[in-house]
Design a protein around this motif. Structure first.
Motif, PDB file in Angstrom:
ATOM      1  N   GLY A 131       4.297   1.624   6.109  1.00  0.00           N
ATOM      2  CA  GLY A 131       3.033   1.323   5.451  1.00  0.00           C
ATOM      3  C   GLY A 131       2.363   2.549   4.881  1.00  0.00           C
ATOM      4  O   GLY A 131       2.954   3.634   4.773  1.00  0.00           O
ATOM      5  N   ILE A 148      -1.374   3.499  10.741  1.00  0.00           N
ATOM      6  CA  ILE A 148      -0.546   3.221   9.567  1.00  0.00           C
ATOM      7  C   ILE A 148       0.551   2.255   9.985  1.00  0.00           C
ATOM      8  O   ILE A 148       1.297   2.502  10.949  1.00  0.00           O
ATOM      9  N   VAL A 177       0.838  -1.205   0.000  1.00  0.00           N
ATOM     10  CA  VAL A 177       0.000   0.000   0.000  1.00  0.00           C
ATOM     11  C   VAL A 177       0.872   1.253   0.000  1.00  0.00           C
ATOM     12  O   VAL A 177       0.540   2.254  -0.649  1.00  0.00           O
ATOM     13  N   HIS A 178       1.988   1.225   0.722  1.00  0.00           N
ATOM     14  CA  HIS A 178       2.924   2.350   0.694  1.00  0.00           C
ATOM     15  C   HIS A 178       3.370   2.608  -0.741  1.00  0.00           C
ATOM     16  O   HIS A 178       3.365   3.758  -1.213  1.00  0.00           O
ATOM     17  N   PHE A 234      -1.920   4.112   3.452  1.00  0.00           N
ATOM     18  CA  PHE A 234      -3.352   3.906   3.258  1.00  0.00           C
ATOM     19  C   PHE A 234      -3.826   4.864   2.180  1.00  0.00           C
ATOM     20  O   PHE A 234      -3.202   5.898   1.901  1.00  0.00           O
ATOM     21  N   THR A 250      -5.884  -0.646   2.790  1.00  0.00           N
ATOM     22  CA  THR A 250      -4.770  -0.825   3.717  1.00  0.00           C
ATOM     23  C   THR A 250      -4.103  -2.165   3.424  1.00  0.00           C
ATOM     24  O   THR A 250      -4.435  -2.835   2.449  1.00  0.00           O
ATOM     25  N   GLU A 251      -3.171  -2.572   4.296  1.00  0.00           N
ATOM     26  CA  GLU A 251      -2.432  -3.819   4.092  1.00  0.00           C
ATOM     27  C   GLU A 251      -3.318  -5.041   4.336  1.00  0.00           C
ATOM     28  O   GLU A 251      -4.166  -5.041   5.229  1.00  0.00           O
ATOM     29  N   VAL A 258     -11.477   2.491   1.983  1.00  0.00           N
ATOM     30  CA  VAL A 258     -10.118   2.608   2.497  1.00  0.00           C
ATOM     31  C   VAL A 258      -9.331   1.359   2.119  1.00  0.00           C
ATOM     32  O   VAL A 258      -9.783   0.231   2.296  1.00  0.00           O
ATOM     33  N   LEU A 310      -7.609   4.605  12.617  1.00  0.00           N
ATOM     34  CA  LEU A 310      -6.670   4.178  11.588  1.00  0.00           C
ATOM     35  C   LEU A 310      -5.252   4.193  12.131  1.00  0.00           C
ATOM     36  O   LEU A 310      -4.815   5.191  12.724  1.00  0.00           O
TER      37      LEU A 310
END
Length: 643
Positions: free
Chosen positions: A635, A631, A510-511, A637, A607-608, A605, A629
């Motif tokens: 990482g 992070i 995601v990063h 989002f 995310t990982e 959203v 949330l």
């Protein structure tokens, strides 16, 4: 009877002397300019030897402490023995324009401008132009003489005195080599006066832009250049910053490994008079987000020189090199053209080796048939000499090419910066877009030449092939470069590299995806293979298809260089919040979704997933709902607002 004059002489002498001292005080008091709202001020003065100095304040607090000004030339000296010969009235100047590639589409800023004319003991003049706006201040030197003679500058003594308690993020300026200088080193966290350290290659100074946290951490300042053209080299900062004094340095004479540049005893800046030099830009903000969002560099750059820009279109591109660096077959170029078509990208990039694959026009014709605009790679030496460059651009345009990626400039010498301006101009005449690689940093050029879409000058994802320290440092760098390199101009980071390379990635998937939306680039060249893109979850595919390459508005929600960055981005009806973590620890964040989600019913959203390095998890919530949330380490989002 006494002579009437002699009887009044003491009184007249008193008036003359009083006028002289009063005039001096008036002159001293008027050697400054403030921004319209009085937030930023640059003040200039002469010391008892007639040497010029300046300082910068923000809200009355020092940002740049007492620092030297002046130029030492081959025929004149403007570093001491100066007097003030004239001061112009304050002029209010409004810069109102649009950028094809930016965090903001429409720019509208007001500056106060003033010019101070200095005269040296030989009667020669030098003008110092001052500008102050809400985002910072700037100054530049001018020689107004119109006799047309040539002049060289042996030294620019300009300094930037940073308080010893400050902290900075600076990038080493690499010495000349096979691929350097190319502004592809790590930004390192330093204190004023620290020697050059942490460099990837031997270095002899610091790059600009240079970022500092000053005024007891209450203010941020970015030191940069704007408007550099063929009349001046690119500049950097000297390696010795003793006492926090960073001084200007010119390009080195041996920066010529990749181009047919002449051997010279020196490469001092040289031009015919009159001569207008680049702006020395000092961007100031109360927080780092103010620096990231500043357009001061383009505000000071010349206005667009392209009258009709309707043909210039930012967009996204498929790119085969990262996943298939040794495959130059027609099949691989066609495969990535098809990938561009399937994701709705505007462009496909044919990198080094494309010419052989294009025998009989195979790959370019295939792109045209798919409605995809082809971009092609070229070596800098093909575009350095004017006749050869114009002929090549004409040939490419006739073939159906829409843009060029020109690689391996590796020099800040004046001849190279002159060539770059001609590249932009000659390409525009053939309606070609320009992407520079192995190059110096932009200096406001994307305003002057809107066909200049992006440039490397950044340690991007190709470093997974070449740099052993990159995996560990990449996340941190991604939270620094938007406040430094990307402020100078569009940055071709080539995001979204998921496949593991020689030096395996540590950032989450995601990063890596978020970097396509964190960095601003007129063309986003997506790394990785068709197989990786085909395997993505549908919501991630849909996001990649719809994300724009430029923005109408941007807001810095969280802005902590070296730690974290969260941006709100908007383009037309599309709105997002994008965040990354530059550290190795979890980072909780609190977001006002109601504020940014007005007009939307829900948000998605990303995310990982189970495997943070490769997997993505997508969840959808109503905008009214809160969202705790965190992070992930290294990482990211992405929040996508949905109608």
């Amino acid at each position: 009877m006494k002579n009437r004059f002699t009887s009044r002489f003491p009184f007249l002498l008193f008036l003359i002397v009083s006028f002289m001292f009063t005039g001096c005080k008036v002159a001293e008091k008027s050697l400054y300019v403030k921004s319209k709202h009085d937030s930023n001020q640059i003040t200039v003065w002469l010391d008892k030897e007639g040497a010029p100095y300046y300082k910068v304040t923000h809200g009355g607090k020092p940002i740049i402490q007492d620092s030297p000004l002046g130029l030492s030339c081959d025929d004149q000296d403007f570093t001491s023995g100066l007097s003030v010969a004239g001061i112009s009235p304050i002029e209010e100047k409004r810069e109102q324009y649009e950028l094809k590639v930016s965090s903001y589409k429409n720019i509208d800023h007001v500056f106060n401008r003033k010019s101070i004319t200095f005269k040296n003991k030989q009667g020669a003049t030098m003008v110092l132009d001052l500008a102050a706006g809400d985002e910072g201040v700037a100054f530049r030197y001018r020689f107004p003489d119109s006799e047309g003679k040539s002049r060289k500058i042996k030294e620019e003594v300009t300094g930037f005195h940073i308080d010893a308690a400050a902290k900075g993020w600076l990038q080493p300026y690499n010495k000349a080599g096979d691929y350097t200088p190319g502004y592809e080193d790590f930004y390192v966290n330093v204190k004023p006066g620290d020697p050059v350290n942490g460099e990837r290659n031997p270095s002899n100074g610091w790059c600009m832009p240079a970022l500092f946290n000053v005024n007891d951490t209450k203010s941020w300042v970015l030191i940069a250049e704007s408007g550099t053209d063929g009349s001046f080299p690119g500049c950097h900062l000297q390696p010795d910053s003793s006492g926090g004094m960073y001084k200007m340095a010119f390009a080195e004479k041996d920066e010529k490994y990749t181009l047919p540049l002449a051997d010279k005893v020196n490469v001092w800046p040289e031009a015919s008079l009159p001569w207008v030099m680049p702006w020395r830009v000092i961007i100031v903000g109360d927080n780092a987000g103010d620096i990231l969002l500043s357009t001061l560099i383009t505000d000071l750059a010349p206005a667009s020189k392209i009258e009709d820009t309707s043909w210039i279109e930012p967009g996204k591109a498929g790119w085969s090199w990262w996943s298939h660096p040794d495959d130059h077959s027609p099949e691989i170029y066609k495969e990535f053209t098809d990938l561009s078509a399937s994701f709705g990208f505007e462009y496909t990039l044919f990198d080094a080796g494309w010419e052989k694959a294009n025998s009989d026009g195979k790959i370019i014709d295939h792109a045209a048939a798919k409605g995809i605009k082809p971009l092609v790679w070229g070596y800098s030496s093909e575009y350095f000499e004017p006749v050869k460059r114009k002929s090549r651009f004409r040939q490419l345009a006739q073939m159906g090419v829409k843009g060029v990626k020109i690689d391996f400039w590796c020099s800040d010498r004046q001849e190279v910066l002159a060539a770059l301006q001609s590249v932009f101009e000659d390409a525009a005449k053939e309606r070609l877009l320009v992407n520079l690689h192995g190059t110096t940093i932009p200096r406001g050029w994307h305003r002057t030449w809107p066909n200049f879409m992006t440039a490397e000058a950044i340690l991007g994802t190709e470093s997974y092939f070449y740099e052993p320290r990159f995996p560990e440092k990449a996340a941190e760098q991604n939270t620094v470069l938007p406040f430094t390199r990307n402020v100078a101009g569009p940055a071709d980071y080539t995001p979204f590299a998921l496949t593991m390379r020689k030096y395996p990635r540590l950032n989450t998937g995601v990063h890596e995806l978020a970097m396509a939306m964190i960095y601003t680039s007129g063309i986003i060249h997506f790394a990785d293979s068709k197989e990786v893109f085909d395997a993505l979850p549908v919501p991630v595919k849909d996001l990649i298809k719809e994300m724009p390459a430029t923005w109408d508005t941007t807001e810095a929600v969280i802005a902590e260089p070296g730690k974290a960055l969260v941006l709100y981005r908007q383009k037309g009806s599309l709105s997002y919040i994008v965040g990354i973590n530059g550290t190795n620890t979890n980072l909780p964040v609190k977001l006002d979704l109601a504020k940014y989600g007005k007009g939307f019913s829900k948000f998605r959203v990303i995310t990982e997933g189970n495997d943070p390095l490769m997997d993505f998890k997508t969840q959808t919530y109503p905008v009214a709902a809160g969202l705790p949330l965190t992070i992930a380490p290294k990482g990211g989002f992405i929040i996508q607002f949905v109608k």
